[in-house]
Design an enzyme around this catalytic site. Sequence first.
Site, PDB file in Angstrom:
ATOM      1  N   ASP A   1       0.795  -1.114  -0.119  1.00 56.45           N
ATOM      2  CA  ASP A   1      -0.140  -0.030   0.117  1.00 56.45           C
ATOM      3  C   ASP A   1       0.942   1.361   0.033  1.00 56.45           C
ATOM      4  OD1 ASP A   1      -2.391   1.443  -0.082  1.00 56.45           O
ATOM      5  OD2 ASP A   1      -3.028   0.947   1.949  1.00 56.45           O
ATOM      6  N   LYS A   2       0.113   2.250   0.058  1.00 55.47           N
ATOM      7  CA  LYS A   2       0.915   3.683   0.103  1.00 55.47           C
ATOM      8  C   LYS A   2       0.066   4.520   0.714  1.00 55.47           C
ATOM      9  CE  LYS A   2      -1.218   6.973  -2.717  1.00 55.47           C
ATOM     10  NZ  LYS A   2      -1.542   8.321  -2.454  1.00 55.47           N
ATOM     11  N   HIS A   3       0.711   5.690   1.213  1.00 57.31           N
ATOM     12  CA  HIS A   3      -0.087   6.748   1.965  1.00 57.31           C
ATOM     13  C   HIS A   3       0.413   7.977   1.630  1.00 57.31           C
ATOM     14  CE1 HIS A   3      -2.096   8.728   5.060  1.00 57.31           C
ATOM     15  NE2 HIS A   3      -0.931   9.539   5.257  1.00 57.31           N
ATOM     16  N   SER A   4      -0.494   8.731   1.383  1.00 58.80           N
ATOM     17  CA  SER A   4      -0.025  10.493   1.070  1.00 58.80           C
ATOM     18  C   SER A   4      -0.563  11.229   1.967  1.00 58.80           C
ATOM     19  CB  SER A   4      -0.882  10.734  -0.598  1.00 58.80           C
ATOM     20  OG  SER A   4      -0.475  12.053  -0.534  1.00 58.80           O
TER      21      SER A   4
ATOM     22  N   THR B   1      -9.799  10.616  -1.138  1.00 60.94           N
ATOM     23  CA  THR B   1      -9.924   9.541  -2.054  1.00 60.94           C
ATOM     24  C   THR B   1     -11.439   8.914  -1.992  1.00 60.94           C
ATOM     25  OG1 THR B   1      -7.558   8.869  -2.216  1.00 60.94           O
ATOM     26  CG2 THR B   1      -9.130   7.285  -2.892  1.00 60.94           C
TER      27      THR B   1
ATOM     28  N   ARG C   1      -6.821  15.503  19.827  1.00 63.08           N
ATOM     29  CA  ARG C   1      -5.645  16.282  19.451  1.00 63.08           C
ATOM     30  C   ARG C   1      -6.256  17.610  18.394  1.00 63.08           C
ATOM     31  NH1 ARG C   1      -2.625  12.706  15.786  1.00 63.08           N
ATOM     32  NH2 ARG C   1      -1.521  14.371  15.279  1.00 63.08           N
TER      33      ARG C   1
ATOM     34  N   SER D   1      -0.146   8.109  14.160  1.00 60.39           N
ATOM     35  CA  SER D   1      -1.354   8.104  13.715  1.00 60.39           C
ATOM     36  C   SER D   1      -1.618   7.489  12.354  1.00 60.39           C
ATOM     37  CB  SER D   1      -2.077   9.614  13.677  1.00 60.39           C
ATOM     38  OG  SER D   1      -3.351   9.747  13.051  1.00 60.39           O
TER      39      SER D   1
ATOM     40  N   LYS E   1      -2.837   2.762  11.610  1.00 65.25           N
ATOM     41  CA  LYS E   1      -3.697   2.304  10.701  1.00 65.25           C
ATOM     42  C   LYS E   1      -3.158   1.419   9.531  1.00 65.25           C
ATOM     43  CE  LYS E   1      -5.470   6.620   9.984  1.00 65.25           C
ATOM     44  NZ  LYS E   1      -5.058   7.257  11.095  1.00 65.25           N
ATOM     45  N   LYS E   2      -1.872   1.862   8.942  1.00 62.90           N
ATOM     46  CA  LYS E   2      -1.324   0.700   7.900  1.00 62.90           C
ATOM     47  C   LYS E   2      -0.813  -0.478   8.820  1.00 62.90           C
ATOM     48  CE  LYS E   2      -1.937   3.862   4.611  1.00 62.90           C
ATOM     49  NZ  LYS E   2      -3.095   3.296   3.756  1.00 62.90           N
TER      50      LYS E   2
END
Length: 440
Positions: A82-85, A122, A170, A185, A189-190
């Site tokens: 996967d990726k995260h931006s 997304t 927060r 954070s 999740k990842k």
Amino acid sequence: MTLIPQELIRAKRDGGTLDPEAIRAFIAGFEGERVTEGQVAAFAMAVFFNGMQPAETVALTEAMRDSGDVLDWSDLDRPVLDKHSTGGVGDNVSLMLAPIVAACGGAVPMISGRGLGHTGGTLDKMESIPGYSVAPDNALFRRTVKEVGCAIIGQTGRLAPADKRFYAIRDVTATVESIPLITASILSKKLAAGLQGLVLDVKSGSGAFMAREEDARALAKSLVAVANGAGLRTTALLTGMDESLASDAGNAVEVRNAVRFLTGAHQDARLREVTLSLAAEMLALGGLAVDVEDGRGKAEAALTGGAAAEIFGRMVAALGGPADFVERTDGYLPVAPVVKEVAAEGAGTVATVDTRALGMAVVALGGGRTRPQDPVDHAVGLTGLVGLGTTLAKGDPLCLVHARSDDAADAAARMVRQAYQLADAIAAGSGRPAVLDRFG
């Protein structure tokens, strides 16, 4: 161990280094609210001012991961990637990246978010597609990943629930901008998604949350160190967000842009560079390519040969969308009733773009939200955005505005004009490269 929350808060307030077991006990105390909202807020503020050592951030990340379900993909015969931006404007990379990597043999269970502030989400983009479910049941989600190779959905309530509570506190206590807390954070999740490889797209520039490059670099280094410390193979790319990544910004307009990208009808150059660079990293991490260069070649072949477009269409159909969505995109996506050209008021070359302002123009049109509960108009947005270094004559278009009313279009047009600064061609720059650096 016996948890006394105020003692842990005191230790961090005074600049101490916390024991991993104490951090785990504190996060476990979120369940049943054995740790109060005030104590969570105090802990967040102590971390905000005093930071965390890498081992502390790893412990916090793992504790939040373990607060809920951790997905298990051991039944798959392909690497789970996967990726995260960190978010930006015109960033529809996920829509192309997931099917490209799936076409090359990866499994991509892409758990994504919604837009908030000036950045697009997304999930909001995918909900432009009639019938597409961003919240399928677990059986459909797993079946889609197994049979198609990718699925773009939203976070379930049982995935890192401690992070959801922590972030909400927060958000209202001015402690969001803490690199250890941002790191935990994102990664909790990842890690809960059961990944075997992760690539991070950390953005800097006028349209990024981390506008200053030094802050974005610090975040990228933290994310890579903590993810690998928690056992997840991870690399990061630092990418520029000084202009819209795609030439279109909105929801349905970005989906249309993505389909055109996948079919080869139109590919924005910077968007192509970022997408293929991220794909190359993912394929190398997953052992589907011998190195990043080999991964780049495989990703390009999946794109140009049509395999990625086919998989995108199959994913849409599997999750409730039209079976012929790729072939008849314009027949399904919503269209705004008012389309107006935004003309340049003078001549010159685009020297700077306030990219955040472009994102806020989309929000003002109704295409984004300022509160989580706000509805989103999927049809509105900006298309044909000109990029840095573009030379314009007076009256040339900066973009097209897609709006619900003439008044909304005119207001957005004013915001767009203010976002663009023109200069003499000799003085103007052409912008930074799309990919600025790599970490990992």
